[in-house]
Design an enzyme around this catalytic site. Structure first.
Site, PDB file in Angstrom:
ATOM      1  N   LYS A  62     -17.182  47.585   5.442  1.00 20.79           N
ATOM      2  CA  LYS A  62     -15.862  47.778   4.762  1.00 20.79           C
ATOM      3  C   LYS A  62     -14.791  47.473   5.621  1.00 20.79           C
ATOM      4  O   LYS A  62     -13.528  46.935   5.423  1.00 20.79           O
ATOM      5  CB  LYS A  62     -15.484  49.160   4.169  1.00 20.79           C
ATOM      6  CG  LYS A  62     -16.325  49.409   3.001  1.00 20.79           C
ATOM      7  CD  LYS A  62     -16.148  48.666   1.803  1.00 20.79           C
ATOM      8  CE  LYS A  62     -16.993  49.008   0.427  1.00 20.79           C
ATOM      9  NZ  LYS A  62     -16.673  48.119  -0.804  1.00 20.79           N
TER      10      LYS A  62
ATOM     11  N   GLU B 195      -8.616  52.263  -3.420  1.00 23.76           N
ATOM     12  CA  GLU B 195      -9.614  53.081  -4.360  1.00 23.76           C
ATOM     13  C   GLU B 195     -10.875  52.984  -3.593  1.00 23.76           C
ATOM     14  O   GLU B 195     -11.112  52.297  -2.572  1.00 23.76           O
ATOM     15  CB  GLU B 195      -9.909  52.226  -5.574  1.00 23.76           C
ATOM     16  CG  GLU B 195     -10.950  51.125  -5.503  1.00 23.76           C
ATOM     17  CD  GLU B 195     -10.748  50.200  -4.714  1.00 23.76           C
ATOM     18  OE1 GLU B 195     -11.651  49.502  -4.026  1.00 23.76           O
ATOM     19  OE2 GLU B 195      -9.268  49.591  -4.548  1.00 23.76           O
TER      20      GLU B 195
ATOM     21  N   SER C  90     -25.408  47.324   4.645  1.00 22.85           N
ATOM     22  CA  SER C  90     -24.352  47.508   4.597  1.00 22.85           C
ATOM     23  C   SER C  90     -23.573  48.759   5.164  1.00 22.85           C
ATOM     24  O   SER C  90     -22.325  48.731   5.417  1.00 22.85           O
ATOM     25  CB  SER C  90     -23.857  47.296   3.036  1.00 22.85           C
ATOM     26  OG  SER C  90     -24.543  48.182   2.381  1.00 22.85           O
TER      27      SER C  90
END
Length: 394
Positions: free
Chosen positions: A95, A117, A378
């Site tokens: 992210k 969000e 990830s």
């Protein structure tokens, strides 16, 4: 740039991936979306902006991330497994790549604060981190159910100075947090920048987030070229919720012979089981009932608990360029435990979905013995320890 009206909302034509994507937003948000699109186009062609982002990703976020051979797991499965280690970035997931890009863009646009969000909390943590670094206040919307199961990340966000707003509507998960964040943006578009966490939302977000995340695929492509005799793995596998880590990974290999596999949660499989619909400002594949209403997704992995998939993934599916499969909660939990015990690496439950498919498919026609497979890890599993404790008998 022409526009038409769909259900009373404005849609403009750019940002299409085949029949998917677009911009389905209230009239009041069209200027805000266009401002982001225009500024991103200028920034992405500006060597100064690109250099600043690359510098932050290097000295702050820890790029490039390594390509780690999973030696023991590979021997057990009779396939060569390579892990692209996004879990080793600052904040612990992919992210940060996207958020740093969008936060720099927000500052370039003169926006005073960031809205985000989050589901699993990693996007919220990354946004709070960027806000602290750049001096931008952050407000993060998070479903009440996710606030409960991701308390570790909620505390991290608050520790970093962000305001976390629990969302009590609907399923109280990622879909509802996204809806609330967009409603807040409508009321504050002149001052706030909406930092979208995945390849979803109205144009330019799906394309822009993919571009910020393609650093994963570009790095992995170079690393594979240096490490593998064939230069390219036979398979490239990543988990898919909205799908940003997969989109970024696939971007580095879509022009090669590698087979692309996106792995969805069994209860949130938009690409595998969805139908065309519109949600959160874009057209794509969503879980729907017979009347066309969006159904709730269900997954133990909060980051995959989304009823649809990014428009580029839907397009890749239609083209046959990428295959999308599903994995159950139980398979993902088992895969997380297995990687921990064979390699000493605890993955996020989201990432464990990709590993679970590799484990299940190894030695079959889907993933023949002797194949080489790149798996994007990830995120790390620290945030999921409470869930793992509850779901395993250790």
């Amino acid at each position: 740039m022409s526009s038409i009206t769909v259900d009373g909302r404005a849609q403009q034509t750019p940002g299409r991936f085949g029949r998917y994507g677009g911009r389905y937003v209230p009239e009041s948000l069209v200027p805000a979306c266009q401002a982001v699109a225009d500024e991103f186009a200028r920034a992405w062609s500006d060597p100064g902006f690109r250099g600043s982002l690359a510098g932050l990703l290097s000295v702050y976020a820890g790029r490039p991330t390594p390509l780690t051979p999973a030696l023991r797991l590979s021997a057990e499965l009779d396939v060569t497994v390579l892990l692209k280690r996004e879990d080793l970035t600052h904040t612990g997931s992919h992210k940060i790549n996207n958020v740093m890009g969008q936060a720099l863009l927000a500052r370039r646009m003169g926006r005073a604060r960031l809205i985000a969000e989050t589901g699993a909390g990693m996007h919220g943590v990354a946004t709070a981190t960027a806000g602290a670094l750049l001096g931008l206040p952050v407000k993060v919307f998070m479903g009440e159910r996710d606030v409960e199961r991701q308390a570790h990340n909620v505390f991290r966000m608050r520790l970093l100075g962000a305001e976390v707003v629990p969302v009590s509507t609907g399923s109280r998960t990622l879909k509802d947090a996204t809806s609330e964040a967009m409603r807040h943006w409508v009321a504050d578009a002149d001052e706030a920048y909406y930092c979208v966490g995945s390849v979803i939302g109205p144009h330019p977000y799906p394309m822009m987030v993919r571009e910020f995340q393609r650093v994963i695929g570009d790095e992995a492509r170079r690393q594979c070229a240096a490490e593998l005799p064939a230069a390219v793995p036979d398979y490239v596998v990543a988990c898919v919720g909205g799908g940003s880590n997969a989109a970024g990974t696939f971007a580095g290999f879509v022009g090669t012979a590698a087979k692309l596999v996106g792995v969805e949660a069994e209860g949130g499989a938009g690409a595998s089981n969805g139908e065309i619909g519109v949600l959160h400002g874009f057209q794509s594949l969503f879980l729907q009932d017979e009347d066309g209403h969006i159904e709730e997704a269900h997954s133990m992995a909060a980051g995959l608990d989304y009823p649809g998939v990014g428009p580029e993934h839907a397009h890749l599916r239609d083209l046959g360029r990428a295959r999308y499969v599903t994995v159950s909660d139980a398979e993902a939990i088992a895969a997380a435990v297995r990687l921990a015990r064979t390699e000493g690496i605890l993955p996020a439950i989201e990432s464990a979905h990709a590993l679970a498919w590799v484990i299940r498919a190894a030695g079959t026609s889907d993933l023949p013995a002797g194949s080489t497979v790149l798996v994007t890890l990830s995120g790390r599993g620290d945030k999921d320890v409470a869930t793992l404790m509850a779901e395993t008998e250790l």
